[in-house]
Design a protein around this motif. Structure first.
Motif, PDB file in Angstrom:
ATOM      1  N   VAL A   1      -1.065  -4.680  -6.999  1.00  0.00           N
ATOM      2  CA  VAL A   1      -1.560  -5.710  -6.080  1.00  0.00           C
ATOM      3  C   VAL A   1      -0.935  -7.065  -6.413  1.00  0.00           C
ATOM      4  O   VAL A   1      -0.499  -7.812  -5.534  1.00  0.00           O
TER       5      VAL A   1
ATOM      6  N   THR B   1       0.419 -11.970   2.306  1.00  0.00           N
ATOM      7  CA  THR B   1       0.663 -12.604   1.007  1.00  0.00           C
ATOM      8  C   THR B   1      -0.450 -13.607   0.700  1.00  0.00           C
ATOM      9  O   THR B   1      -0.825 -14.414   1.542  1.00  0.00           O
TER      10      THR B   1
ATOM     11  N   ARG C   1      -0.609 -10.301  -3.565  1.00  0.00           N
ATOM     12  CA  ARG C   1      -2.012 -10.442  -3.203  1.00  0.00           C
ATOM     13  C   ARG C   1      -2.809 -10.889  -4.434  1.00  0.00           C
ATOM     14  O   ARG C   1      -2.352 -10.776  -5.558  1.00  0.00           O
ATOM     15  N   ARG C   2      -4.024 -11.390  -4.197  1.00  0.00           N
ATOM     16  CA  ARG C   2      -4.889 -11.864  -5.276  1.00  0.00           C
ATOM     17  C   ARG C   2      -5.950 -10.810  -5.588  1.00  0.00           C
ATOM     18  O   ARG C   2      -6.695 -10.397  -4.696  1.00  0.00           O
TER      19      ARG C   2
ATOM     20  N   VAL D   1      -7.724  -9.046  -2.646  1.00  0.00           N
ATOM     21  CA  VAL D   1      -7.976  -7.607  -2.725  1.00  0.00           C
ATOM     22  C   VAL D   1      -9.078  -7.416  -3.754  1.00  0.00           C
ATOM     23  O   VAL D   1      -8.901  -7.709  -4.939  1.00  0.00           O
TER      24      VAL D   1
ATOM     25  N   SER E   1      -3.052  -6.698   5.369  1.00  0.00           N
ATOM     26  CA  SER E   1      -3.268  -7.970   4.667  1.00  0.00           C
ATOM     27  C   SER E   1      -1.942  -8.705   4.562  1.00  0.00           C
ATOM     28  O   SER E   1      -0.885  -8.159   4.888  1.00  0.00           O
TER      29      SER E   1
ATOM     30  N   LEU F   1      -1.790  -1.884   2.213  1.00  0.00           N
ATOM     31  CA  LEU F   1      -2.066  -3.321   2.075  1.00  0.00           C
ATOM     32  C   LEU F   1      -1.076  -4.153   2.882  1.00  0.00           C
ATOM     33  O   LEU F   1      -1.441  -5.196   3.442  1.00  0.00           O
ATOM     34  N   LYS F   2       0.157  -3.711   2.967  1.00  0.00           N
ATOM     35  CA  LYS F   2       1.136  -4.420   3.789  1.00  0.00           C
ATOM     36  C   LYS F   2       0.722  -4.417   5.261  1.00  0.00           C
ATOM     37  O   LYS F   2       0.975  -5.378   5.996  1.00  0.00           O
TER      38      LYS F   2
ATOM     39  N   ASP G   1      -3.575 -12.911   0.213  1.00  0.00           N
ATOM     40  CA  ASP G   1      -4.910 -12.461   0.610  1.00  0.00           C
ATOM     41  C   ASP G   1      -5.633 -11.792  -0.569  1.00  0.00           C
ATOM     42  O   ASP G   1      -4.997 -11.198  -1.444  1.00  0.00           O
TER      43      ASP G   1
END
Length: 394
Positions: A137, A119, A142-143, A123, A117, A113-114, A121
């Protein structure tokens, strides 16, 4: 199609779920056996009540005898996984040069994810789903956006497409975190379903990261399809591990795999991430994949027996509990909503029945009123657990 797998010899076909007594299990110091008092039967967290497969134990003993306990190196784990994938799933597409070792599947997901995507973004997850998806997450900024499964426990593609569309309207880089096979339902996604996921991913510009940790744990008659093996999945990323199938959670190691169009993304992973896995863990996981096939076959047969046992016990003692036996994993997802219990069913079964199960609530939307039961134990303990659960309702 998967290649033919030789049947295990009689000497290695003993059901590992029948080899440890309750007294032996209570000597363990891991989370499953030390979280609750001794009068509680723990059928919750995903640890199996089995001894180690002998090829794995032997590899660990050899490493300890050599003092081979330094930092991990090389591609032996990825090579063993590629051979296992070809043999078991008929998938020759796991390219060792597009892999890297990571500490475990969830930390590997964090690293993926890093890479793809930022901060804030979104998921996307299919709830109800493995609770650490929400925790990890959220902790990395992330959201989590839910695209709930259908009533049948399968991906609802109308909901998924609508969710992809909403996620794409923002300014960020959305990611779909796919759980395959699905935890907690045990759903095995078909090749057509996964190809549909890949097509939606391309249409809406949503990257896919697949958690495939339960892939080796298939019920009889089921075939696992790797996400990266379907058309259109070339920019996907996958996390795989021998952890669940051989009970190696305490020996940290996993493999991140990139599709051909995601190789450049994986190449950007920091070198120090590869220092995080346990070297002994890598040795153990490699031995499991290379030499633990007969043990795994015996385990899968035992799990099939336990699925049938649980279905019969519930029909006899808890007929109001709705349950569709999972087609993968060693987890059972029990719908207790018709019991009309005061509050969380898991809390009731723990307090009144002294059985520890996972509450469905942390699994997100669709989880309230459910419990998750771990089938990877002796048949006698499953029988006793259901008896206690039924008695808790009296």
């Amino acid at each position: 199609m998967p290649r033919d797998i030789p049947a295990p010899s009689p000497a290695t076909a003993v059901n590992p779920l029948r080899l440890l007594s309750l007294e032996q299990l209570r000597r363990r110091t891991s989370m499953k056996w030390r979280t609750y008092p001794e009068d509680v039967l723990p059928l919750w967290v995903a640890e199996m009540d089995v001894p180690l497969a002998e090829p794995v134990a032997a590899a660990i003993r050899d490493a300890v005898a050599l003092g081979d306990t330094g930092y991990p190196a090389g591609t032996a784990y990825a090579e063993a996984l590629a051979d296992f994938a070809a043999e078991r799933w008929g998938w020759d597409g796991l390219a060792v040069e597009r892999t890297t070792i990571v500490p475990d599947v969830m930390l590997g997901i964090v690293e993926m994810l890093k890479l793809i995507s930022g901060t804030g973004d979104p998921v996307i997850v299919n709830s109800p789903v493995y609770p650490p998806f929400y925790q990890f997450v959220g902790h990395m900024g992330r959201r989590v956006v839910e695209a709930p499964l259908g009533e049948d426990g399968r991906i609802d593609f109308g909901v998924l497409e609508e969710t992809f569309g909403r996620a794409r309207k923002g300014a960020g880089r959305p990611v779909y975190l796919l759980c395959s096979p699905h935890n907690p339902t045990g759903t095995v996604h078909t090749a057509d379903e996964l190809a549909a996921v890949a097509a939606l991913s391309q249409t809406y510009g949503v990257r896919v990261v697949a958690d495939e940790i339960h892939a080796p744990v298939m019920a009889a008659g089921q075939t696992f399809v790797p996400y990266l093996g379907v058309p259109g999945a070339g920019n996907g990323l996958s996390l795989m591990s021998a952890s669940k199938a051989w009970n190696l959670a305490g020996l940290k190691a996993a493999v991140a795999v990139a599709g051909p169009d995601a190789a450049d993304d994986l190449a950007r992973i920091p070198e120090e991430v590869g220092h995080g896995p346990s070297h002994v863990g890598v040795i153990a996981h490699t031995a499991a994949l290379r030499d633990g096939g007969a043990w795994l076959d015996a385990l899968l047969t035992g799990l099939d027996d336990n699925r049938r046992l649980l279905a019969g016990l519930l029909a006899e003692h808890l007929p109001a509990v709705r349950h569709e036996p999972g087609r993968a994993t060693y987890l059972a997802w029990l719908d207790c909503r018709s019991l009309d219990l005061p509050g969380d069913p898991a809390a009731v079964f723990l307090e009144r029945g002294r059985v520890a199960l996972n509450s469905g609530e942390p699994f997100g939307t669709g989880g309230a009123g459910f419990v998750r039961l771990n089938l990877a134990t002796a048949p006698e303990l499953i029988t006793e657990a259901v008896r206690r659960m039924a008695a808790a309702l009296d």
